[in-house]
Write a protein that holds these residues in place. Structure first.
Motif, short mmCIF file in Angstrom:
data_model
loop_
_atom_site.label_atom_id
_atom_site.label_comp_id
_atom_site.label_asym_id
_atom_site.label_seq_id
_atom_site.Cartn_x
_atom_site.Cartn_y
_atom_site.Cartn_z
N THR A 147 0.85 -1.19 0.00
CA THR A 147 0.00 0.00 0.00
C THR A 147 0.88 1.24 0.00
OG1 THR A 147 -0.15 0.09 2.41
CG2 THR A 147 -1.83 -1.21 1.27
N ARG A 148 1.88 1.26 -0.84
CA ARG A 148 2.88 2.34 -0.83
C ARG A 148 2.29 3.72 -1.09
NH1 ARG A 148 6.30 0.37 -5.83
NH2 ARG A 148 5.17 -1.51 -5.38
N ASP A 149 1.14 3.79 -1.76
CA ASP A 149 0.55 5.08 -2.11
C ASP A 149 -0.47 5.57 -1.10
OD1 ASP A 149 2.08 5.17 -4.43
OD2 ASP A 149 0.55 4.13 -5.61
N THR A 150 -0.48 4.98 0.07
CA THR A 150 -1.43 5.39 1.10
C THR A 150 -0.68 6.07 2.24
OG1 THR A 150 -1.30 3.30 2.31
CG2 THR A 150 -2.92 3.44 0.52
N PRO A 151 -1.40 6.80 3.10
CA PRO A 151 -0.73 7.46 4.23
C PRO A 151 -0.08 6.48 5.20
CG PRO A 151 -2.94 8.34 3.91
CD PRO A 151 -2.81 7.16 2.99
N ARG A 152 -0.56 5.23 5.21
CA ARG A 152 0.00 4.22 6.11
C ARG A 152 0.55 3.06 5.28
NH1 ARG A 152 -3.42 0.79 10.53
NH2 ARG A 152 -1.69 -0.42 11.32
#
Length: 147
Positions: free
Chosen positions: A71-76
């Motif tokens: 989930t590299r493109d998420t805040p977490r």
């Protein structure tokens, strides 16, 4: 493993649409960006490839694989490295059902999936390494499956 970690791993597998598939042949690794759909229990994923590819040749010679979902493109940012074994799906009813699910999630792949060379593969997941951030790591084992 806690129920929370179980849920997080299952959610990451279920919500993902793409992964990196790592195969190997003669001790030479090979990675492919793949679209996938997950089994409802999260213990297997399905992908489509073509028979005359390096990836399929690798899988035929060595069915042990690794997958990376993130989930590299998420805040977490979180990452899940999965270890598993690949099988070609031969059962016609299973193929039809999975192709339907696959094309619902990946409609842009219609020509690829319906190509005469297309092969549906299932990866039964044996273990996972779940990273929640950079250092919070959890090892997860999946129940052994019989083909």
């Amino acid at each position: 493993m806690t129920d929370t970690i179980n849920r997080q791993v299952h959610t990451l597998i279920q919500n993902g649409r793409h992964c990196v598939l790592a195969t190997a042949n003669n001790n030479r690794p090979y990675c492919s960006l793949m679209a996938y759909v997950a089994a409802s229990d999260g213990a297997a994923v399905y992908m489509v490839t073509h028979r005359h590819t390096r990836k399929f040749g690798n899988l035929t010679g060595n069915p042990a694989v690794s997958l990376l979902i993130d989930t590299r493109d998420t805040p977490r940012p979180r990452a899940l490295t999965l270890e598993g074994t690949c099988f070609e799906v031969a059962d016609l009813s299973e193929k039809e059902r999975i192709y339907g699910l696959f094309l619902t999630d990946h409609p842009y792949m219609h020509a690829f999936v319906n190509h005469e060379d297309a092969v549906l593969i299932r990866i039964d997941i044996a273990a996972a390494l779940y990273l929640d951030g950079l250092v919070d790591a959890h090892h997860v084992s999946f129940p052994e499956k019989t083909q």
